[in-house]
Motif scaffolding. Structure first.
Motif, mmCIF file in Angstrom:
data_model
loop_
_atom_site.group_PDB
_atom_site.id
_atom_site.type_symbol
_atom_site.label_atom_id
_atom_site.label_comp_id
_atom_site.label_asym_id
_atom_site.label_seq_id
_atom_site.Cartn_x
_atom_site.Cartn_y
_atom_site.Cartn_z
ATOM 1 N N UNK A 158 -2.405 5.145 -30.801
ATOM 2 C CA UNK A 158 -3.293 4.524 -29.259
ATOM 3 C C UNK A 158 -4.464 3.691 -29.039
ATOM 4 N N UNK A 159 -5.011 3.918 -29.915
ATOM 5 C CA UNK A 159 -6.550 3.439 -30.459
ATOM 6 C C UNK A 159 -5.951 1.938 -31.242
ATOM 7 N N UNK A 160 -4.748 2.128 -31.206
ATOM 8 C CA UNK A 160 -4.570 0.604 -33.087
ATOM 9 C C UNK A 160 -3.765 -0.129 -31.051
ATOM 10 N N UNK A 193 5.108 8.961 -32.213
ATOM 11 C CA UNK A 193 4.399 9.389 -31.609
ATOM 12 C C UNK A 193 4.148 8.128 -29.957
ATOM 13 N N UNK A 194 4.872 7.408 -30.472
ATOM 14 C CA UNK A 194 5.276 6.099 -29.631
ATOM 15 C C UNK A 194 5.794 7.110 -28.272
ATOM 16 N N UNK A 195 7.047 7.282 -28.544
ATOM 17 C CA UNK A 195 7.456 8.250 -27.934
ATOM 18 C C UNK A 195 6.716 9.769 -26.757
ATOM 19 N N UNK A 196 5.899 10.097 -27.308
ATOM 20 C CA UNK A 196 4.462 10.914 -26.863
ATOM 21 C C UNK A 196 3.777 10.656 -26.066
ATOM 22 N N UNK A 197 3.472 9.595 -27.128
ATOM 23 C CA UNK A 197 2.219 8.909 -25.566
ATOM 24 C C UNK A 197 3.228 8.048 -24.637
#
Length: 217
Positions: A158-160, A193-197
């Protein structure tokens, strides 16, 4: 973000590496300028933590080389030399901040965040988008007022994305934010991690640009 640590002291280097990694950053640690130079030729770093006195050369050699070629990567100098003349030389050579050893690791974290904010053009520790507030200090987000906590790797992704909302971030760039040199890379890590976000901030907030990467809407 991906952090380059250049420090020849074994004990301090381990402490710095572990502390920065615990904050959700990928860390490449080198003890020699030659190795650090090679790393900067290969990877685009979000921040460099640079000791001045190293076995093969001065840390300022790397700093001046980066600035001479137009590389604006933020650099925080870490050194035991506290003379005013040393600080002036470091800052005049292009450093963004200067910490004298010994220092508190939490202060280092705060300075890293401050330098990163200045670099991305966001002067405050909170990124505000329609319906979303991202607290960079505590690594938390609020979606329509509801607080969500993030894991270290969720935060790294997310930071990126949040550094430049609306801009395309490639899968390779996200891999760089997640993994240091030598780490075993799992092929579907970014997608996981895209899916989790998406589950935490909304499926429509992160757009997939097929074959290119992702962007935060």
């Amino acid at each position: 973000m991906r952090v380059l640590l250049v420090e020849d002291d074994q004990v301090l280097g381990e402490a710095l590496r572990d502390h920065v990694a615990a904050a959700g950053h990928a860390v490449d640690w080198f003890k020699r300028i030659l190795d650090a130079v090679a790393a900067t030729d290969t990877v685009t770093y979000g921040l460099i933590l640079l000791d001045l006195r190293l076995p093969d050369d001065e840390g300022l050699t790397l700093l001046r080389s980066l600035r001479a070629r137009g590389d604006g990567t933020p650099v925080i100098i870490l050194t035991a030399h506290d003379q005013i003349s040393d600080r002036i030389e470091g800052l005049n050579s292009g450093a963004d901040d200067y910490l004298v050893k010994p220092f508190d690791l939490n202060e280092l974290t705060a300075r890293m965040l401050a330098v990163s904010r200045r670099y991305t053009g966001n002067a405050t520790p909170t990124v505000k988008l329609p319906g979303i507030e991202i607290d960079q200090v505590h690594r938390k987000i609020a979606v329509n007022g509801d607080s969500q906590s993030l894991s270290a790797r969720e935060w790294a992704v997310l930071d990126k994305l949040a550094a430049h909302p609306g801009a395309l971030v490639s899968k390779a760039q996200l891999h760089d934010a997640l993994y240091a040199f030598g780490a075993e890379i799992e092929s579907n890590t970014v997608e996981v991690y895209i899916s989790r976000l998406r589950k935490k901030i909304g499926s429509d907030r992160i757009e997939t640009v097929r074959g290119l990467g992702y962007c935060l809407r």
